[in-house]
Design an enzyme around this catalytic site. Sequence first.
Site, mmCIF file in Angstrom:
data_model
loop_
_atom_site.group_PDB
_atom_site.id
_atom_site.type_symbol
_atom_site.label_atom_id
_atom_site.label_comp_id
_atom_site.label_asym_id
_atom_site.label_seq_id
_atom_site.Cartn_x
_atom_site.Cartn_y
_atom_site.Cartn_z
ATOM 1 C CE LYS A 49 -1.881 2.883 2.384
ATOM 2 N NZ LYS A 49 -1.910 4.393 2.283
ATOM 3 N N GLY A 108 2.614 3.896 13.693
ATOM 4 C CA GLY A 108 3.334 2.686 14.092
ATOM 5 C C GLY A 108 2.780 2.086 15.377
ATOM 6 C CD GLU A 110 12.707 3.785 8.742
ATOM 7 O OE1 GLU A 110 12.612 4.804 9.459
ATOM 8 O OE2 GLU A 110 12.730 3.816 7.519
ATOM 9 C CD GLU A 139 10.077 12.422 12.178
ATOM 10 O OE1 GLU A 139 10.980 11.907 11.508
ATOM 11 O OE2 GLU A 139 9.024 11.824 12.484
ATOM 12 C CB CYS A 177 12.542 8.612 9.063
ATOM 13 S SG CYS A 177 13.414 7.454 7.997
ATOM 14 C CB THR A 193 6.307 7.607 16.276
ATOM 15 O OG1 THR A 193 7.671 7.678 15.833
ATOM 16 C CG2 THR A 193 6.261 6.886 17.607
#
Length: 474
Positions: A181, A238, A255, A386, A289, A235
């Site tokens: 995807k 994730g 990751e 980030e 990243c 994150t």
Amino acid sequence: MFSYAPAPESRSVVDIASSYGLFIDGSFDPAKDGGTFKTVNPASEEVLAEVAAAGSEDVDRAVAAARRAFESWSALPGSERAKYLFRIARIIQERSRELAVLESLDNGKPIKESRDVDLPLVAAHFFYYAGWADKLGYAGFGPDPRPLGVAGQVIPWNFPLLMLAWKIAPALATGNTVVLKPAETTPLSALFFADVCRQADLPPGVVNIVTGAGDTGAYLVQHPDVNKVAFTGSTEVGREIARAVAGTGKRLTLELGGKAANIVFDDAPIDQAVEGIVNGIFFNQGHVCCAGSRLLVQESIAEELLTSLKRRMSTLRVGDPLDKNTDIGAINSAAQLARITELSEIGGAEGAERWSPECQLPDRGFWFAPTIFTGVTQAHRIAREEIFGPVLSVLTFRTPAEAVEKANNTPYGLSAGVWSEKGSRILAIADKLRAGVVWANTFNKFDPASPFGGYKESGYGREGGRHGLEAYLA
């Protein structure tokens, strides 16, 4: 500074269809419910194509196709699977100019990056894992390692084709089949890759590509017949995926984000360090990243280094991604630009000093000037969160111990950089940094043979190298 005449790459080298279906079982089909979305060029906001949005029925079909194909694909000798991977690698090399232009149009990154960095690495990953396909018994994972089955893979928008290669190449080499995807804002190079698979005569169902937004990814991750989930992205997402997969028996690699420290000691070669700093944070508009978004510079050279850094930033050219002179392209989406803008404004409000070189930003599209913040403390949000854009936070340190403490003072642990002329210092510091990758006197260098991945909130598992095979083997 030299003035440069425009040197645009031709758009005519790649044909973009007005609409694209889902690539399932070797053919392109519309979504069952007829759902579509548009993908736009972030440099101009023009619509590039209409793309099918996969629903749960479409994901079911794709996973079923991958399951059927798995029986024969996994039964092939590794040397036969390698032939397909070698063929894909060669076709990518032959069509790299098309792919580079397509990637820059859909993503916004400068053509010189997609042409000279992304595409060579994409081909290299397929070549590298083709070489492993008939040697899995010697990889250190037992004498007869077996593939897991169907891999559900979800990739981000910052390196659409490179992340596809990181995911698909080891999966196919180890005998798994794939449902991938791509990101909603950058689906075109993955759909182009589907055509590469057909050109390489890859058996139908071995690679399936379902396009759509977050819900499409959720259907894939939660599908009961998926054996392995691989995700690269934020994150937050994730965490959701880890919760969804917990207790299901599915293998998982994540990751995720990062807030890398780029540490410059007082004996570092200043000009070389400045190039590394610029590459670390402004490469791909900071949409990386492992970007070196926190610069930790020894106090005694801070003024000299910042003067040199500002001078270098003043030479960066921001503009048309298809111009071969462009250093910094467009921000990938309006949503990402809004986040970068918000966090930068917070940085100024919290008391950090903001600086950007003078640069003319285009009237249309999504753009952000390269920016540095000085006077940053570890409490500032721009030093903790980030930003995923061309924004650098500068902090200082006095001793190596302080540098390590500040570098590790983050929930992330993906990458770091160390600049010094002393090899012993580099090794001693690198050993103390809690990061998956530590670059020495360079930054953002990748190789298919070298594993990549993080600690803490930057995820777990490794991609690349021999280590990258493990995630796809039982």
